[in-house]
Design an enzyme around this catalytic site. Structure first.
Site, PDB file in Angstrom:
ATOM      1  N   ARG A  36     -12.781  -9.027  25.751  1.00 33.39           N
ATOM      2  CA  ARG A  36     -13.454  -8.871  27.043  1.00 33.39           C
ATOM      3  C   ARG A  36     -14.619  -7.924  26.825  1.00 33.39           C
ATOM      4  O   ARG A  36     -14.810  -7.434  25.712  1.00 33.39           O
ATOM      5  CB  ARG A  36     -12.483  -8.337  28.097  1.00 33.39           C
ATOM      6  CG  ARG A  36     -11.810  -7.043  27.688  1.00 33.39           C
ATOM      7  CD  ARG A  36     -10.874  -6.505  28.758  1.00 33.39           C
ATOM      8  NE  ARG A  36     -10.166  -5.332  28.261  1.00 33.39           N
ATOM      9  CZ  ARG A  36      -9.415  -4.552  29.006  1.00 33.39           C
ATOM     10  NH1 ARG A  36      -9.254  -4.813  30.290  1.00 33.39           N
ATOM     11  NH2 ARG A  36      -8.797  -3.512  28.497  1.00 33.39           N
ATOM     12  N   GLU A  44     -15.087  -1.312  33.650  1.00 33.71           N
ATOM     13  CA  GLU A  44     -15.385  -0.376  32.566  1.00 33.71           C
ATOM     14  C   GLU A  44     -16.584  -0.822  31.728  1.00 33.71           C
ATOM     15  O   GLU A  44     -16.465  -1.062  30.523  1.00 33.71           O
ATOM     16  CB  GLU A  44     -14.153  -0.173  31.684  1.00 33.71           C
ATOM     17  CG  GLU A  44     -13.039   0.514  32.424  1.00 33.71           C
ATOM     18  CD  GLU A  44     -11.865   0.940  31.522  1.00 33.71           C
ATOM     19  OE1 GLU A  44     -11.714   0.364  30.430  1.00 33.71           O
ATOM     20  OE2 GLU A  44     -11.124   1.842  31.925  1.00 33.71           O
ATOM     21  N   CYS A  75     -32.365  -8.482  24.051  1.00 29.09           N
ATOM     22  CA  CYS A  75     -32.201  -7.033  24.211  1.00 29.09           C
ATOM     23  C   CYS A  75     -33.287  -6.276  23.445  1.00 29.09           C
ATOM     24  O   CYS A  75     -33.757  -5.227  23.907  1.00 29.09           O
ATOM     25  CB  CYS A  75     -30.792  -6.611  23.779  1.00 29.09           C
ATOM     26  SG  CYS A  75     -29.533  -7.174  24.954  1.00 29.09           S
ATOM     27  N   GLU A  99      -7.740   3.942  38.116  1.00 29.71           N
ATOM     28  CA  GLU A  99      -6.623   3.505  37.279  1.00 29.71           C
ATOM     29  C   GLU A  99      -5.919   4.716  36.715  1.00 29.71           C
ATOM     30  O   GLU A  99      -6.563   5.715  36.359  1.00 29.71           O
ATOM     31  CB  GLU A  99      -7.099   2.670  36.086  1.00 29.71           C
ATOM     32  CG  GLU A  99      -7.669   1.319  36.400  1.00 29.71           C
ATOM     33  CD  GLU A  99      -8.075   0.578  35.113  1.00 29.71           C
ATOM     34  OE1 GLU A  99      -7.517   0.846  34.031  1.00 29.71           O
ATOM     35  OE2 GLU A  99      -8.982  -0.267  35.206  1.00 29.71           O
ATOM     36  N   GLU A 127      -1.251  -6.686  26.944  1.00 26.21           N
ATOM     37  CA  GLU A 127      -0.828  -5.572  27.790  1.00 26.21           C
ATOM     38  C   GLU A 127       0.546  -5.811  28.414  1.00 26.21           C
ATOM     39  O   GLU A 127       0.887  -5.210  29.429  1.00 26.21           O
ATOM     40  CB  GLU A 127      -1.905  -5.281  28.849  1.00 26.21           C
ATOM     41  CG  GLU A 127      -3.113  -4.630  28.184  1.00 26.21           C
ATOM     42  CD  GLU A 127      -4.251  -4.294  29.122  1.00 26.21           C
ATOM     43  OE1 GLU A 127      -4.398  -4.984  30.146  1.00 26.21           O
ATOM     44  OE2 GLU A 127      -5.005  -3.350  28.823  1.00 26.21           O
ATOM     45  N   LYS A 128       1.341  -6.677  27.789  1.00 28.78           N
ATOM     46  CA  LYS A 128       2.632  -7.002  28.411  1.00 28.78           C
ATOM     47  C   LYS A 128       3.598  -5.820  28.419  1.00 28.78           C
ATOM     48  O   LYS A 128       4.538  -5.800  29.191  1.00 28.78           O
ATOM     49  CB  LYS A 128       3.264  -8.233  27.763  1.00 28.78           C
ATOM     50  CG  LYS A 128       3.652  -8.126  26.309  1.00 28.78           C
ATOM     51  CD  LYS A 128       4.270  -9.463  25.853  1.00 28.78           C
ATOM     52  CE  LYS A 128       4.776  -9.423  24.437  1.00 28.78           C
ATOM     53  NZ  LYS A 128       3.700  -9.366  23.427  1.00 28.78           N
ATOM     54  N   HIS A 173       2.385  -2.606  28.807  1.00 32.85           N
ATOM     55  CA  HIS A 173       1.722  -1.472  29.467  1.00 32.85           C
ATOM     56  C   HIS A 173       2.440  -1.177  30.781  1.00 32.85           C
ATOM     57  O   HIS A 173       2.851  -2.093  31.490  1.00 32.85           O
ATOM     58  CB  HIS A 173       0.262  -1.822  29.732  1.00 32.85           C
ATOM     59  CG  HIS A 173      -0.577  -0.656  30.165  1.00 32.85           C
ATOM     60  ND1 HIS A 173      -0.413  -0.048  31.397  1.00 32.85           N
ATOM     61  CD2 HIS A 173      -1.579   0.017  29.542  1.00 32.85           C
ATOM     62  CE1 HIS A 173      -1.287   0.954  31.488  1.00 32.85           C
ATOM     63  NE2 HIS A 173      -2.000   1.007  30.382  1.00 32.85           N
TER      64      HIS A 173
END
Ligand code: GLA
Ligand code: ZN
Length: 690
Positions: A121, A160, A170, A316, A364-365, A367
């Protein structure tokens, strides 16, 4: 900000605390019972807000141009019917596979000029015209459909923001940014000191972003690239919010920030968000006492509050553990409340988590989440969350109150970038951020409300200004600090300040450059010490601070001459034994202290700042001795003060209350005398504003 005042709530729809979590119903669309159960559990957990759809692009636009909003309609309508609100996300933090496949230009290019593959991501080019077009379409559709939805309280824009892209788009944007800044190549060559190593540019097309296999040694170039990355990220954010603001300008927009994030100048970013929000993940219980971690996170909370000098959002935090730190430790009893109220104590008007429900698969299972894989409310973590929600619901009067800080500490991003890029005097660890927090920590232990400010901020209203390692200092900043001291302020500056200007060019004519007149000293040399080297700072007898003894020094020693300043302490060892290590310069109504060496003993900072706080009459949250690792923080609306007593020491502690008359803000009971604070305890006391 010296006086307490009251701000309106972040959303007029929620007068009290926002309490909730990141919520990803798009992962569970195949099982509608989960959503029904979630609604029941959210109410049981005393949650009133969710951040929805942060990574939902694939569910919202499964194929190019085919939009699916039915599921989100259902989520938001059901929320509205159940008194639950939403920070609705724009999904640009991750994009669907079809987009990367069809338009590879949306993928980021690294400094090595290699384009990333699809995946992970936060992997987009923020300049790509296609990515901008796709986000504009998506955001416009979300805004039109949900901008006036009763459940929506604001926009959670992307996630984020971070990282940089070195693609051709760029590069072009970087050159345009430089042209606008410098006007001519001559000016750029002068600012970057390109005559060094014959790096003079003769054509704009020669200018590119820094690269590991290309240009990386020109400090001004590196610094401008970082500034450009911030500017381009902000430009992308502005592009994202344009369609949102077009539909409902009054709906607040936020972008969730990260702790002391290096790559973006959040002080610039803060100007364009309506409310500051950030994601805090302290690694509790790594040591016997949590005070080190707590002070670091308190500094962050203070920084994020100071960016707008008004209440912020804890967007968060984990309800239990994270799964990305080296060791996933559970929060001990009391820590969930303590850690959450710590954010509130420093000015947060929300307590929000990542995540509501644990995902079943992927990275993230494991977390922490409010709802575990067991799927019900009968867990320790769920009870902790529900209890905190109930406590927050009773503390509505704290909403909108401010932190009346009379102390401030200077912390600039461009200084941070420059001092770390400097090549000398200690490449094996210049430790700028740790040094700032080393000074801050002493105020934290004293319970002194403190703002974390930038060079452009107003100094009026503060009594004490700490200037640690302000290596990059503009001429006008030095003058402002001098005016502050002249008008009665107390300044505490350190070694390695006032060395370069805004282009990372050394100040000529003697360090600390723009600070020299205020400090009344001249810094002739600085040396880095090896890890095993030691020196000592020896207080002179009868010094006006009343501190005695000697304190260990490590890592950095500046050899200074007192010009108009008085010497308070000297070096104990080496060929510069007897030369000044701590000085004070008196200017009209105020004074400027200068610490020439990195003292390593925390006892020095405790004694030094205790003396300065007393001498300058700086407000503390409570006028009493605080045991080590126990801090007191203050919020106030000018009528009532709320004193937060937070025990991070890992031990039970006692506090002797001062003479004010206190009520427990949660129970309304009168409190006086000695207050016991068990391990991880947090109490909020209310008194008439002082
Ligand atoms: C970040 C992200 C979240 C999640 C958490 C995990 O803060 O914004 O999506 O990955 O980390 O701690
Ligand atoms: Zn790019």
């Amino acid at each position: 900000m010296a006086q307490g005042r009251k701000f309106p709530p972040i959303s007029g729809k929620i007068p009290g605390f926002m309490h909730g979590a990141d919520y990803n119903p798009d992962q569970w669309l195949h099982d509608p019972k989960i959503f029904e159960e979630d609604i029941r559990l959210m109410k049981l957990a005393n949650c009133n807000v969710m951040s929805v759809g942060i990574f939902a692009w694939a569910a919202l636009e499964p194929e190019e141009g085919r939009f699916e909003f039915g599921w989100l309609d259902h989520v938001l309508d059901t929320f509205a019917a159940n008194g639950i609100y939403a920070w609705l996300a724009t999904p640009s933090g991750a994009r669907p596979a079809w987009m990367s496949q069809q338009y590879p230009e949306v993928l980021r290019v690294g400094a090595n000029r290699v384009r990333n593959l699809h995946g992970a991501r936060h992997n987009h080019c923020y300049t790509s015209p296609v990515y901008r077009e796709k986000t504009a379409i998506m955001n416009a559709k979300l805004a039109e459909r949900y901008g006036s939805h009763p459940a929506v309280v604001g926009w959670h824009v992307s996630n984020e923001y971070g990282g940089e892209c070195h693609c051709d788009y760029c590069q072009e944007a970087f050159r345009d940014w430089l042209k606008a800044k410098y006007g001519s190549l001559d000016a750029l060559n002068r600012a970057w000191w390109t005559a060094f190593w014959s790096h003079t540019y003769t054509d704009w097309a020669q200018v590119e972003s820094p690269a590991p296999h290309g240009e990386s040694a020109v400090h001004g170039h590196n610094l401008d690239w970082r500034r450009f990355v911030t500017a381009q990220t902000i430009d992308f954010y502005l592009h994202e919010i344009a369609p949102l603001k077009r539909v409902r300008p009054e709906l607040p927009c936020t972008a969730n920030f990260m702790d002391l994030f290096y790559d973006l100048d959040y002080r610039e970013f803060a100007k364009v968000v309506d409310v500051i929000s950030w994601d805090a993940y302290p690694t509790w219980h790594a040591a016997k006492s949590d005070a080190d971690v707590a002070a670091w996170f308190s500094f962050n909370h203070d920084l994020f509050r100071s960016l707008k000098r008004k209440p912020f959002m804890l967007m968060e935090s984990t309800p239990s553990l994270t799964n990305w730190q080296p060791v996933s430790k559970l929060k001990r009893p009391g820590m969930h409340r303590l850690s959450s109220l710590q954010a509130v104590a420093h000015g947060s008007d929300t307590v929000q988590y990542f995540q509501w429900r644990k995902s079943r698969g992927s990275s993230e299972k494991f977390h922490g989440a409010v709802v575990d894989h067991a799927g019900h409310e009968h867990t320790r973590v769920f009870r902790d969350v529900a209890d905190l929600g109930a406590a927050l619901a009773g503390l509505g009067e704290v909403i909108g109150t401010s932190v009346p800080a009379e102390a401030a500490i200077l912390f600039d991003w461009d200084n941070r970038w420059a001092v770390n890029d400097a090549q000398g005097p200690r490449n094996s660890g210049i430790r700028y951020e740790q040094t700032v927090v080393q000074h801050y920590r002493a105020l934290w232990e004293l319970g002194v409300p403190t703002d974390v400010i930038g060079s452009d901020d107003e100094l009026a209203g503060y009594k004490l200004l700490i200037v640690p390692m302000a290596y990059l200092m503009r001429q006008e900043t030095g003058e402002k600090i001098k005016r502050f001291a002249r008008a009665g302020g107390t300044v505490a500056a350190t070694y390695w300040s006032g060395v370069v200007d805004e282009h990372d060019l050394c100040h000529l004519g003697g360090f600390p450059g723009p600070l020299r007149a205020a400090a009344g000293i001249w810094a002739e040399e600085i040396e880095g010490l090896h890890d095993h080297d030691r020196n000592t700072l020896v207080l002179r007898e009868g010094n006006p601070l009343g501190i005695v003894g000697s304190y260990e020094i490590r890592e950095l020693c500046e050899l200074i001459h007192a010009e108009t300043a008085e010497v308070l302490a000297e070096y104990g060892e080496d060929f510069y034994a007897g030369r000044p290590a701590l000085t004070v310069n008196r200017l009209d109504a105020g004074r400027a202290y200068y610490l020439a060496a990195r003292v390593s003993d925390p006892a020095f900072y405790a004694a030094f700042y205790e003396a300065l706080v007393r001498e300058a009459g700086v407000r503390r949250a409570i006028e009493t001795a605080l045991p080590p690792g126990v801090t007191a923080q203050l919020r106030s609306d000018g009528v009532s003060d709320y004193v937060f007593l937070l025990n991070f020491s890992g031990k039970s502690a006692e506090i002797e209350l001062d003479g004010a008359s206190y009520l427990d803000a949660e129970t309304g009971d009168a409190v006086a005398g000695t207050l016991g604070l068990p391990v991880n305890a947090s109490r909020i006391l209310k008194r008439a504003a002082k």
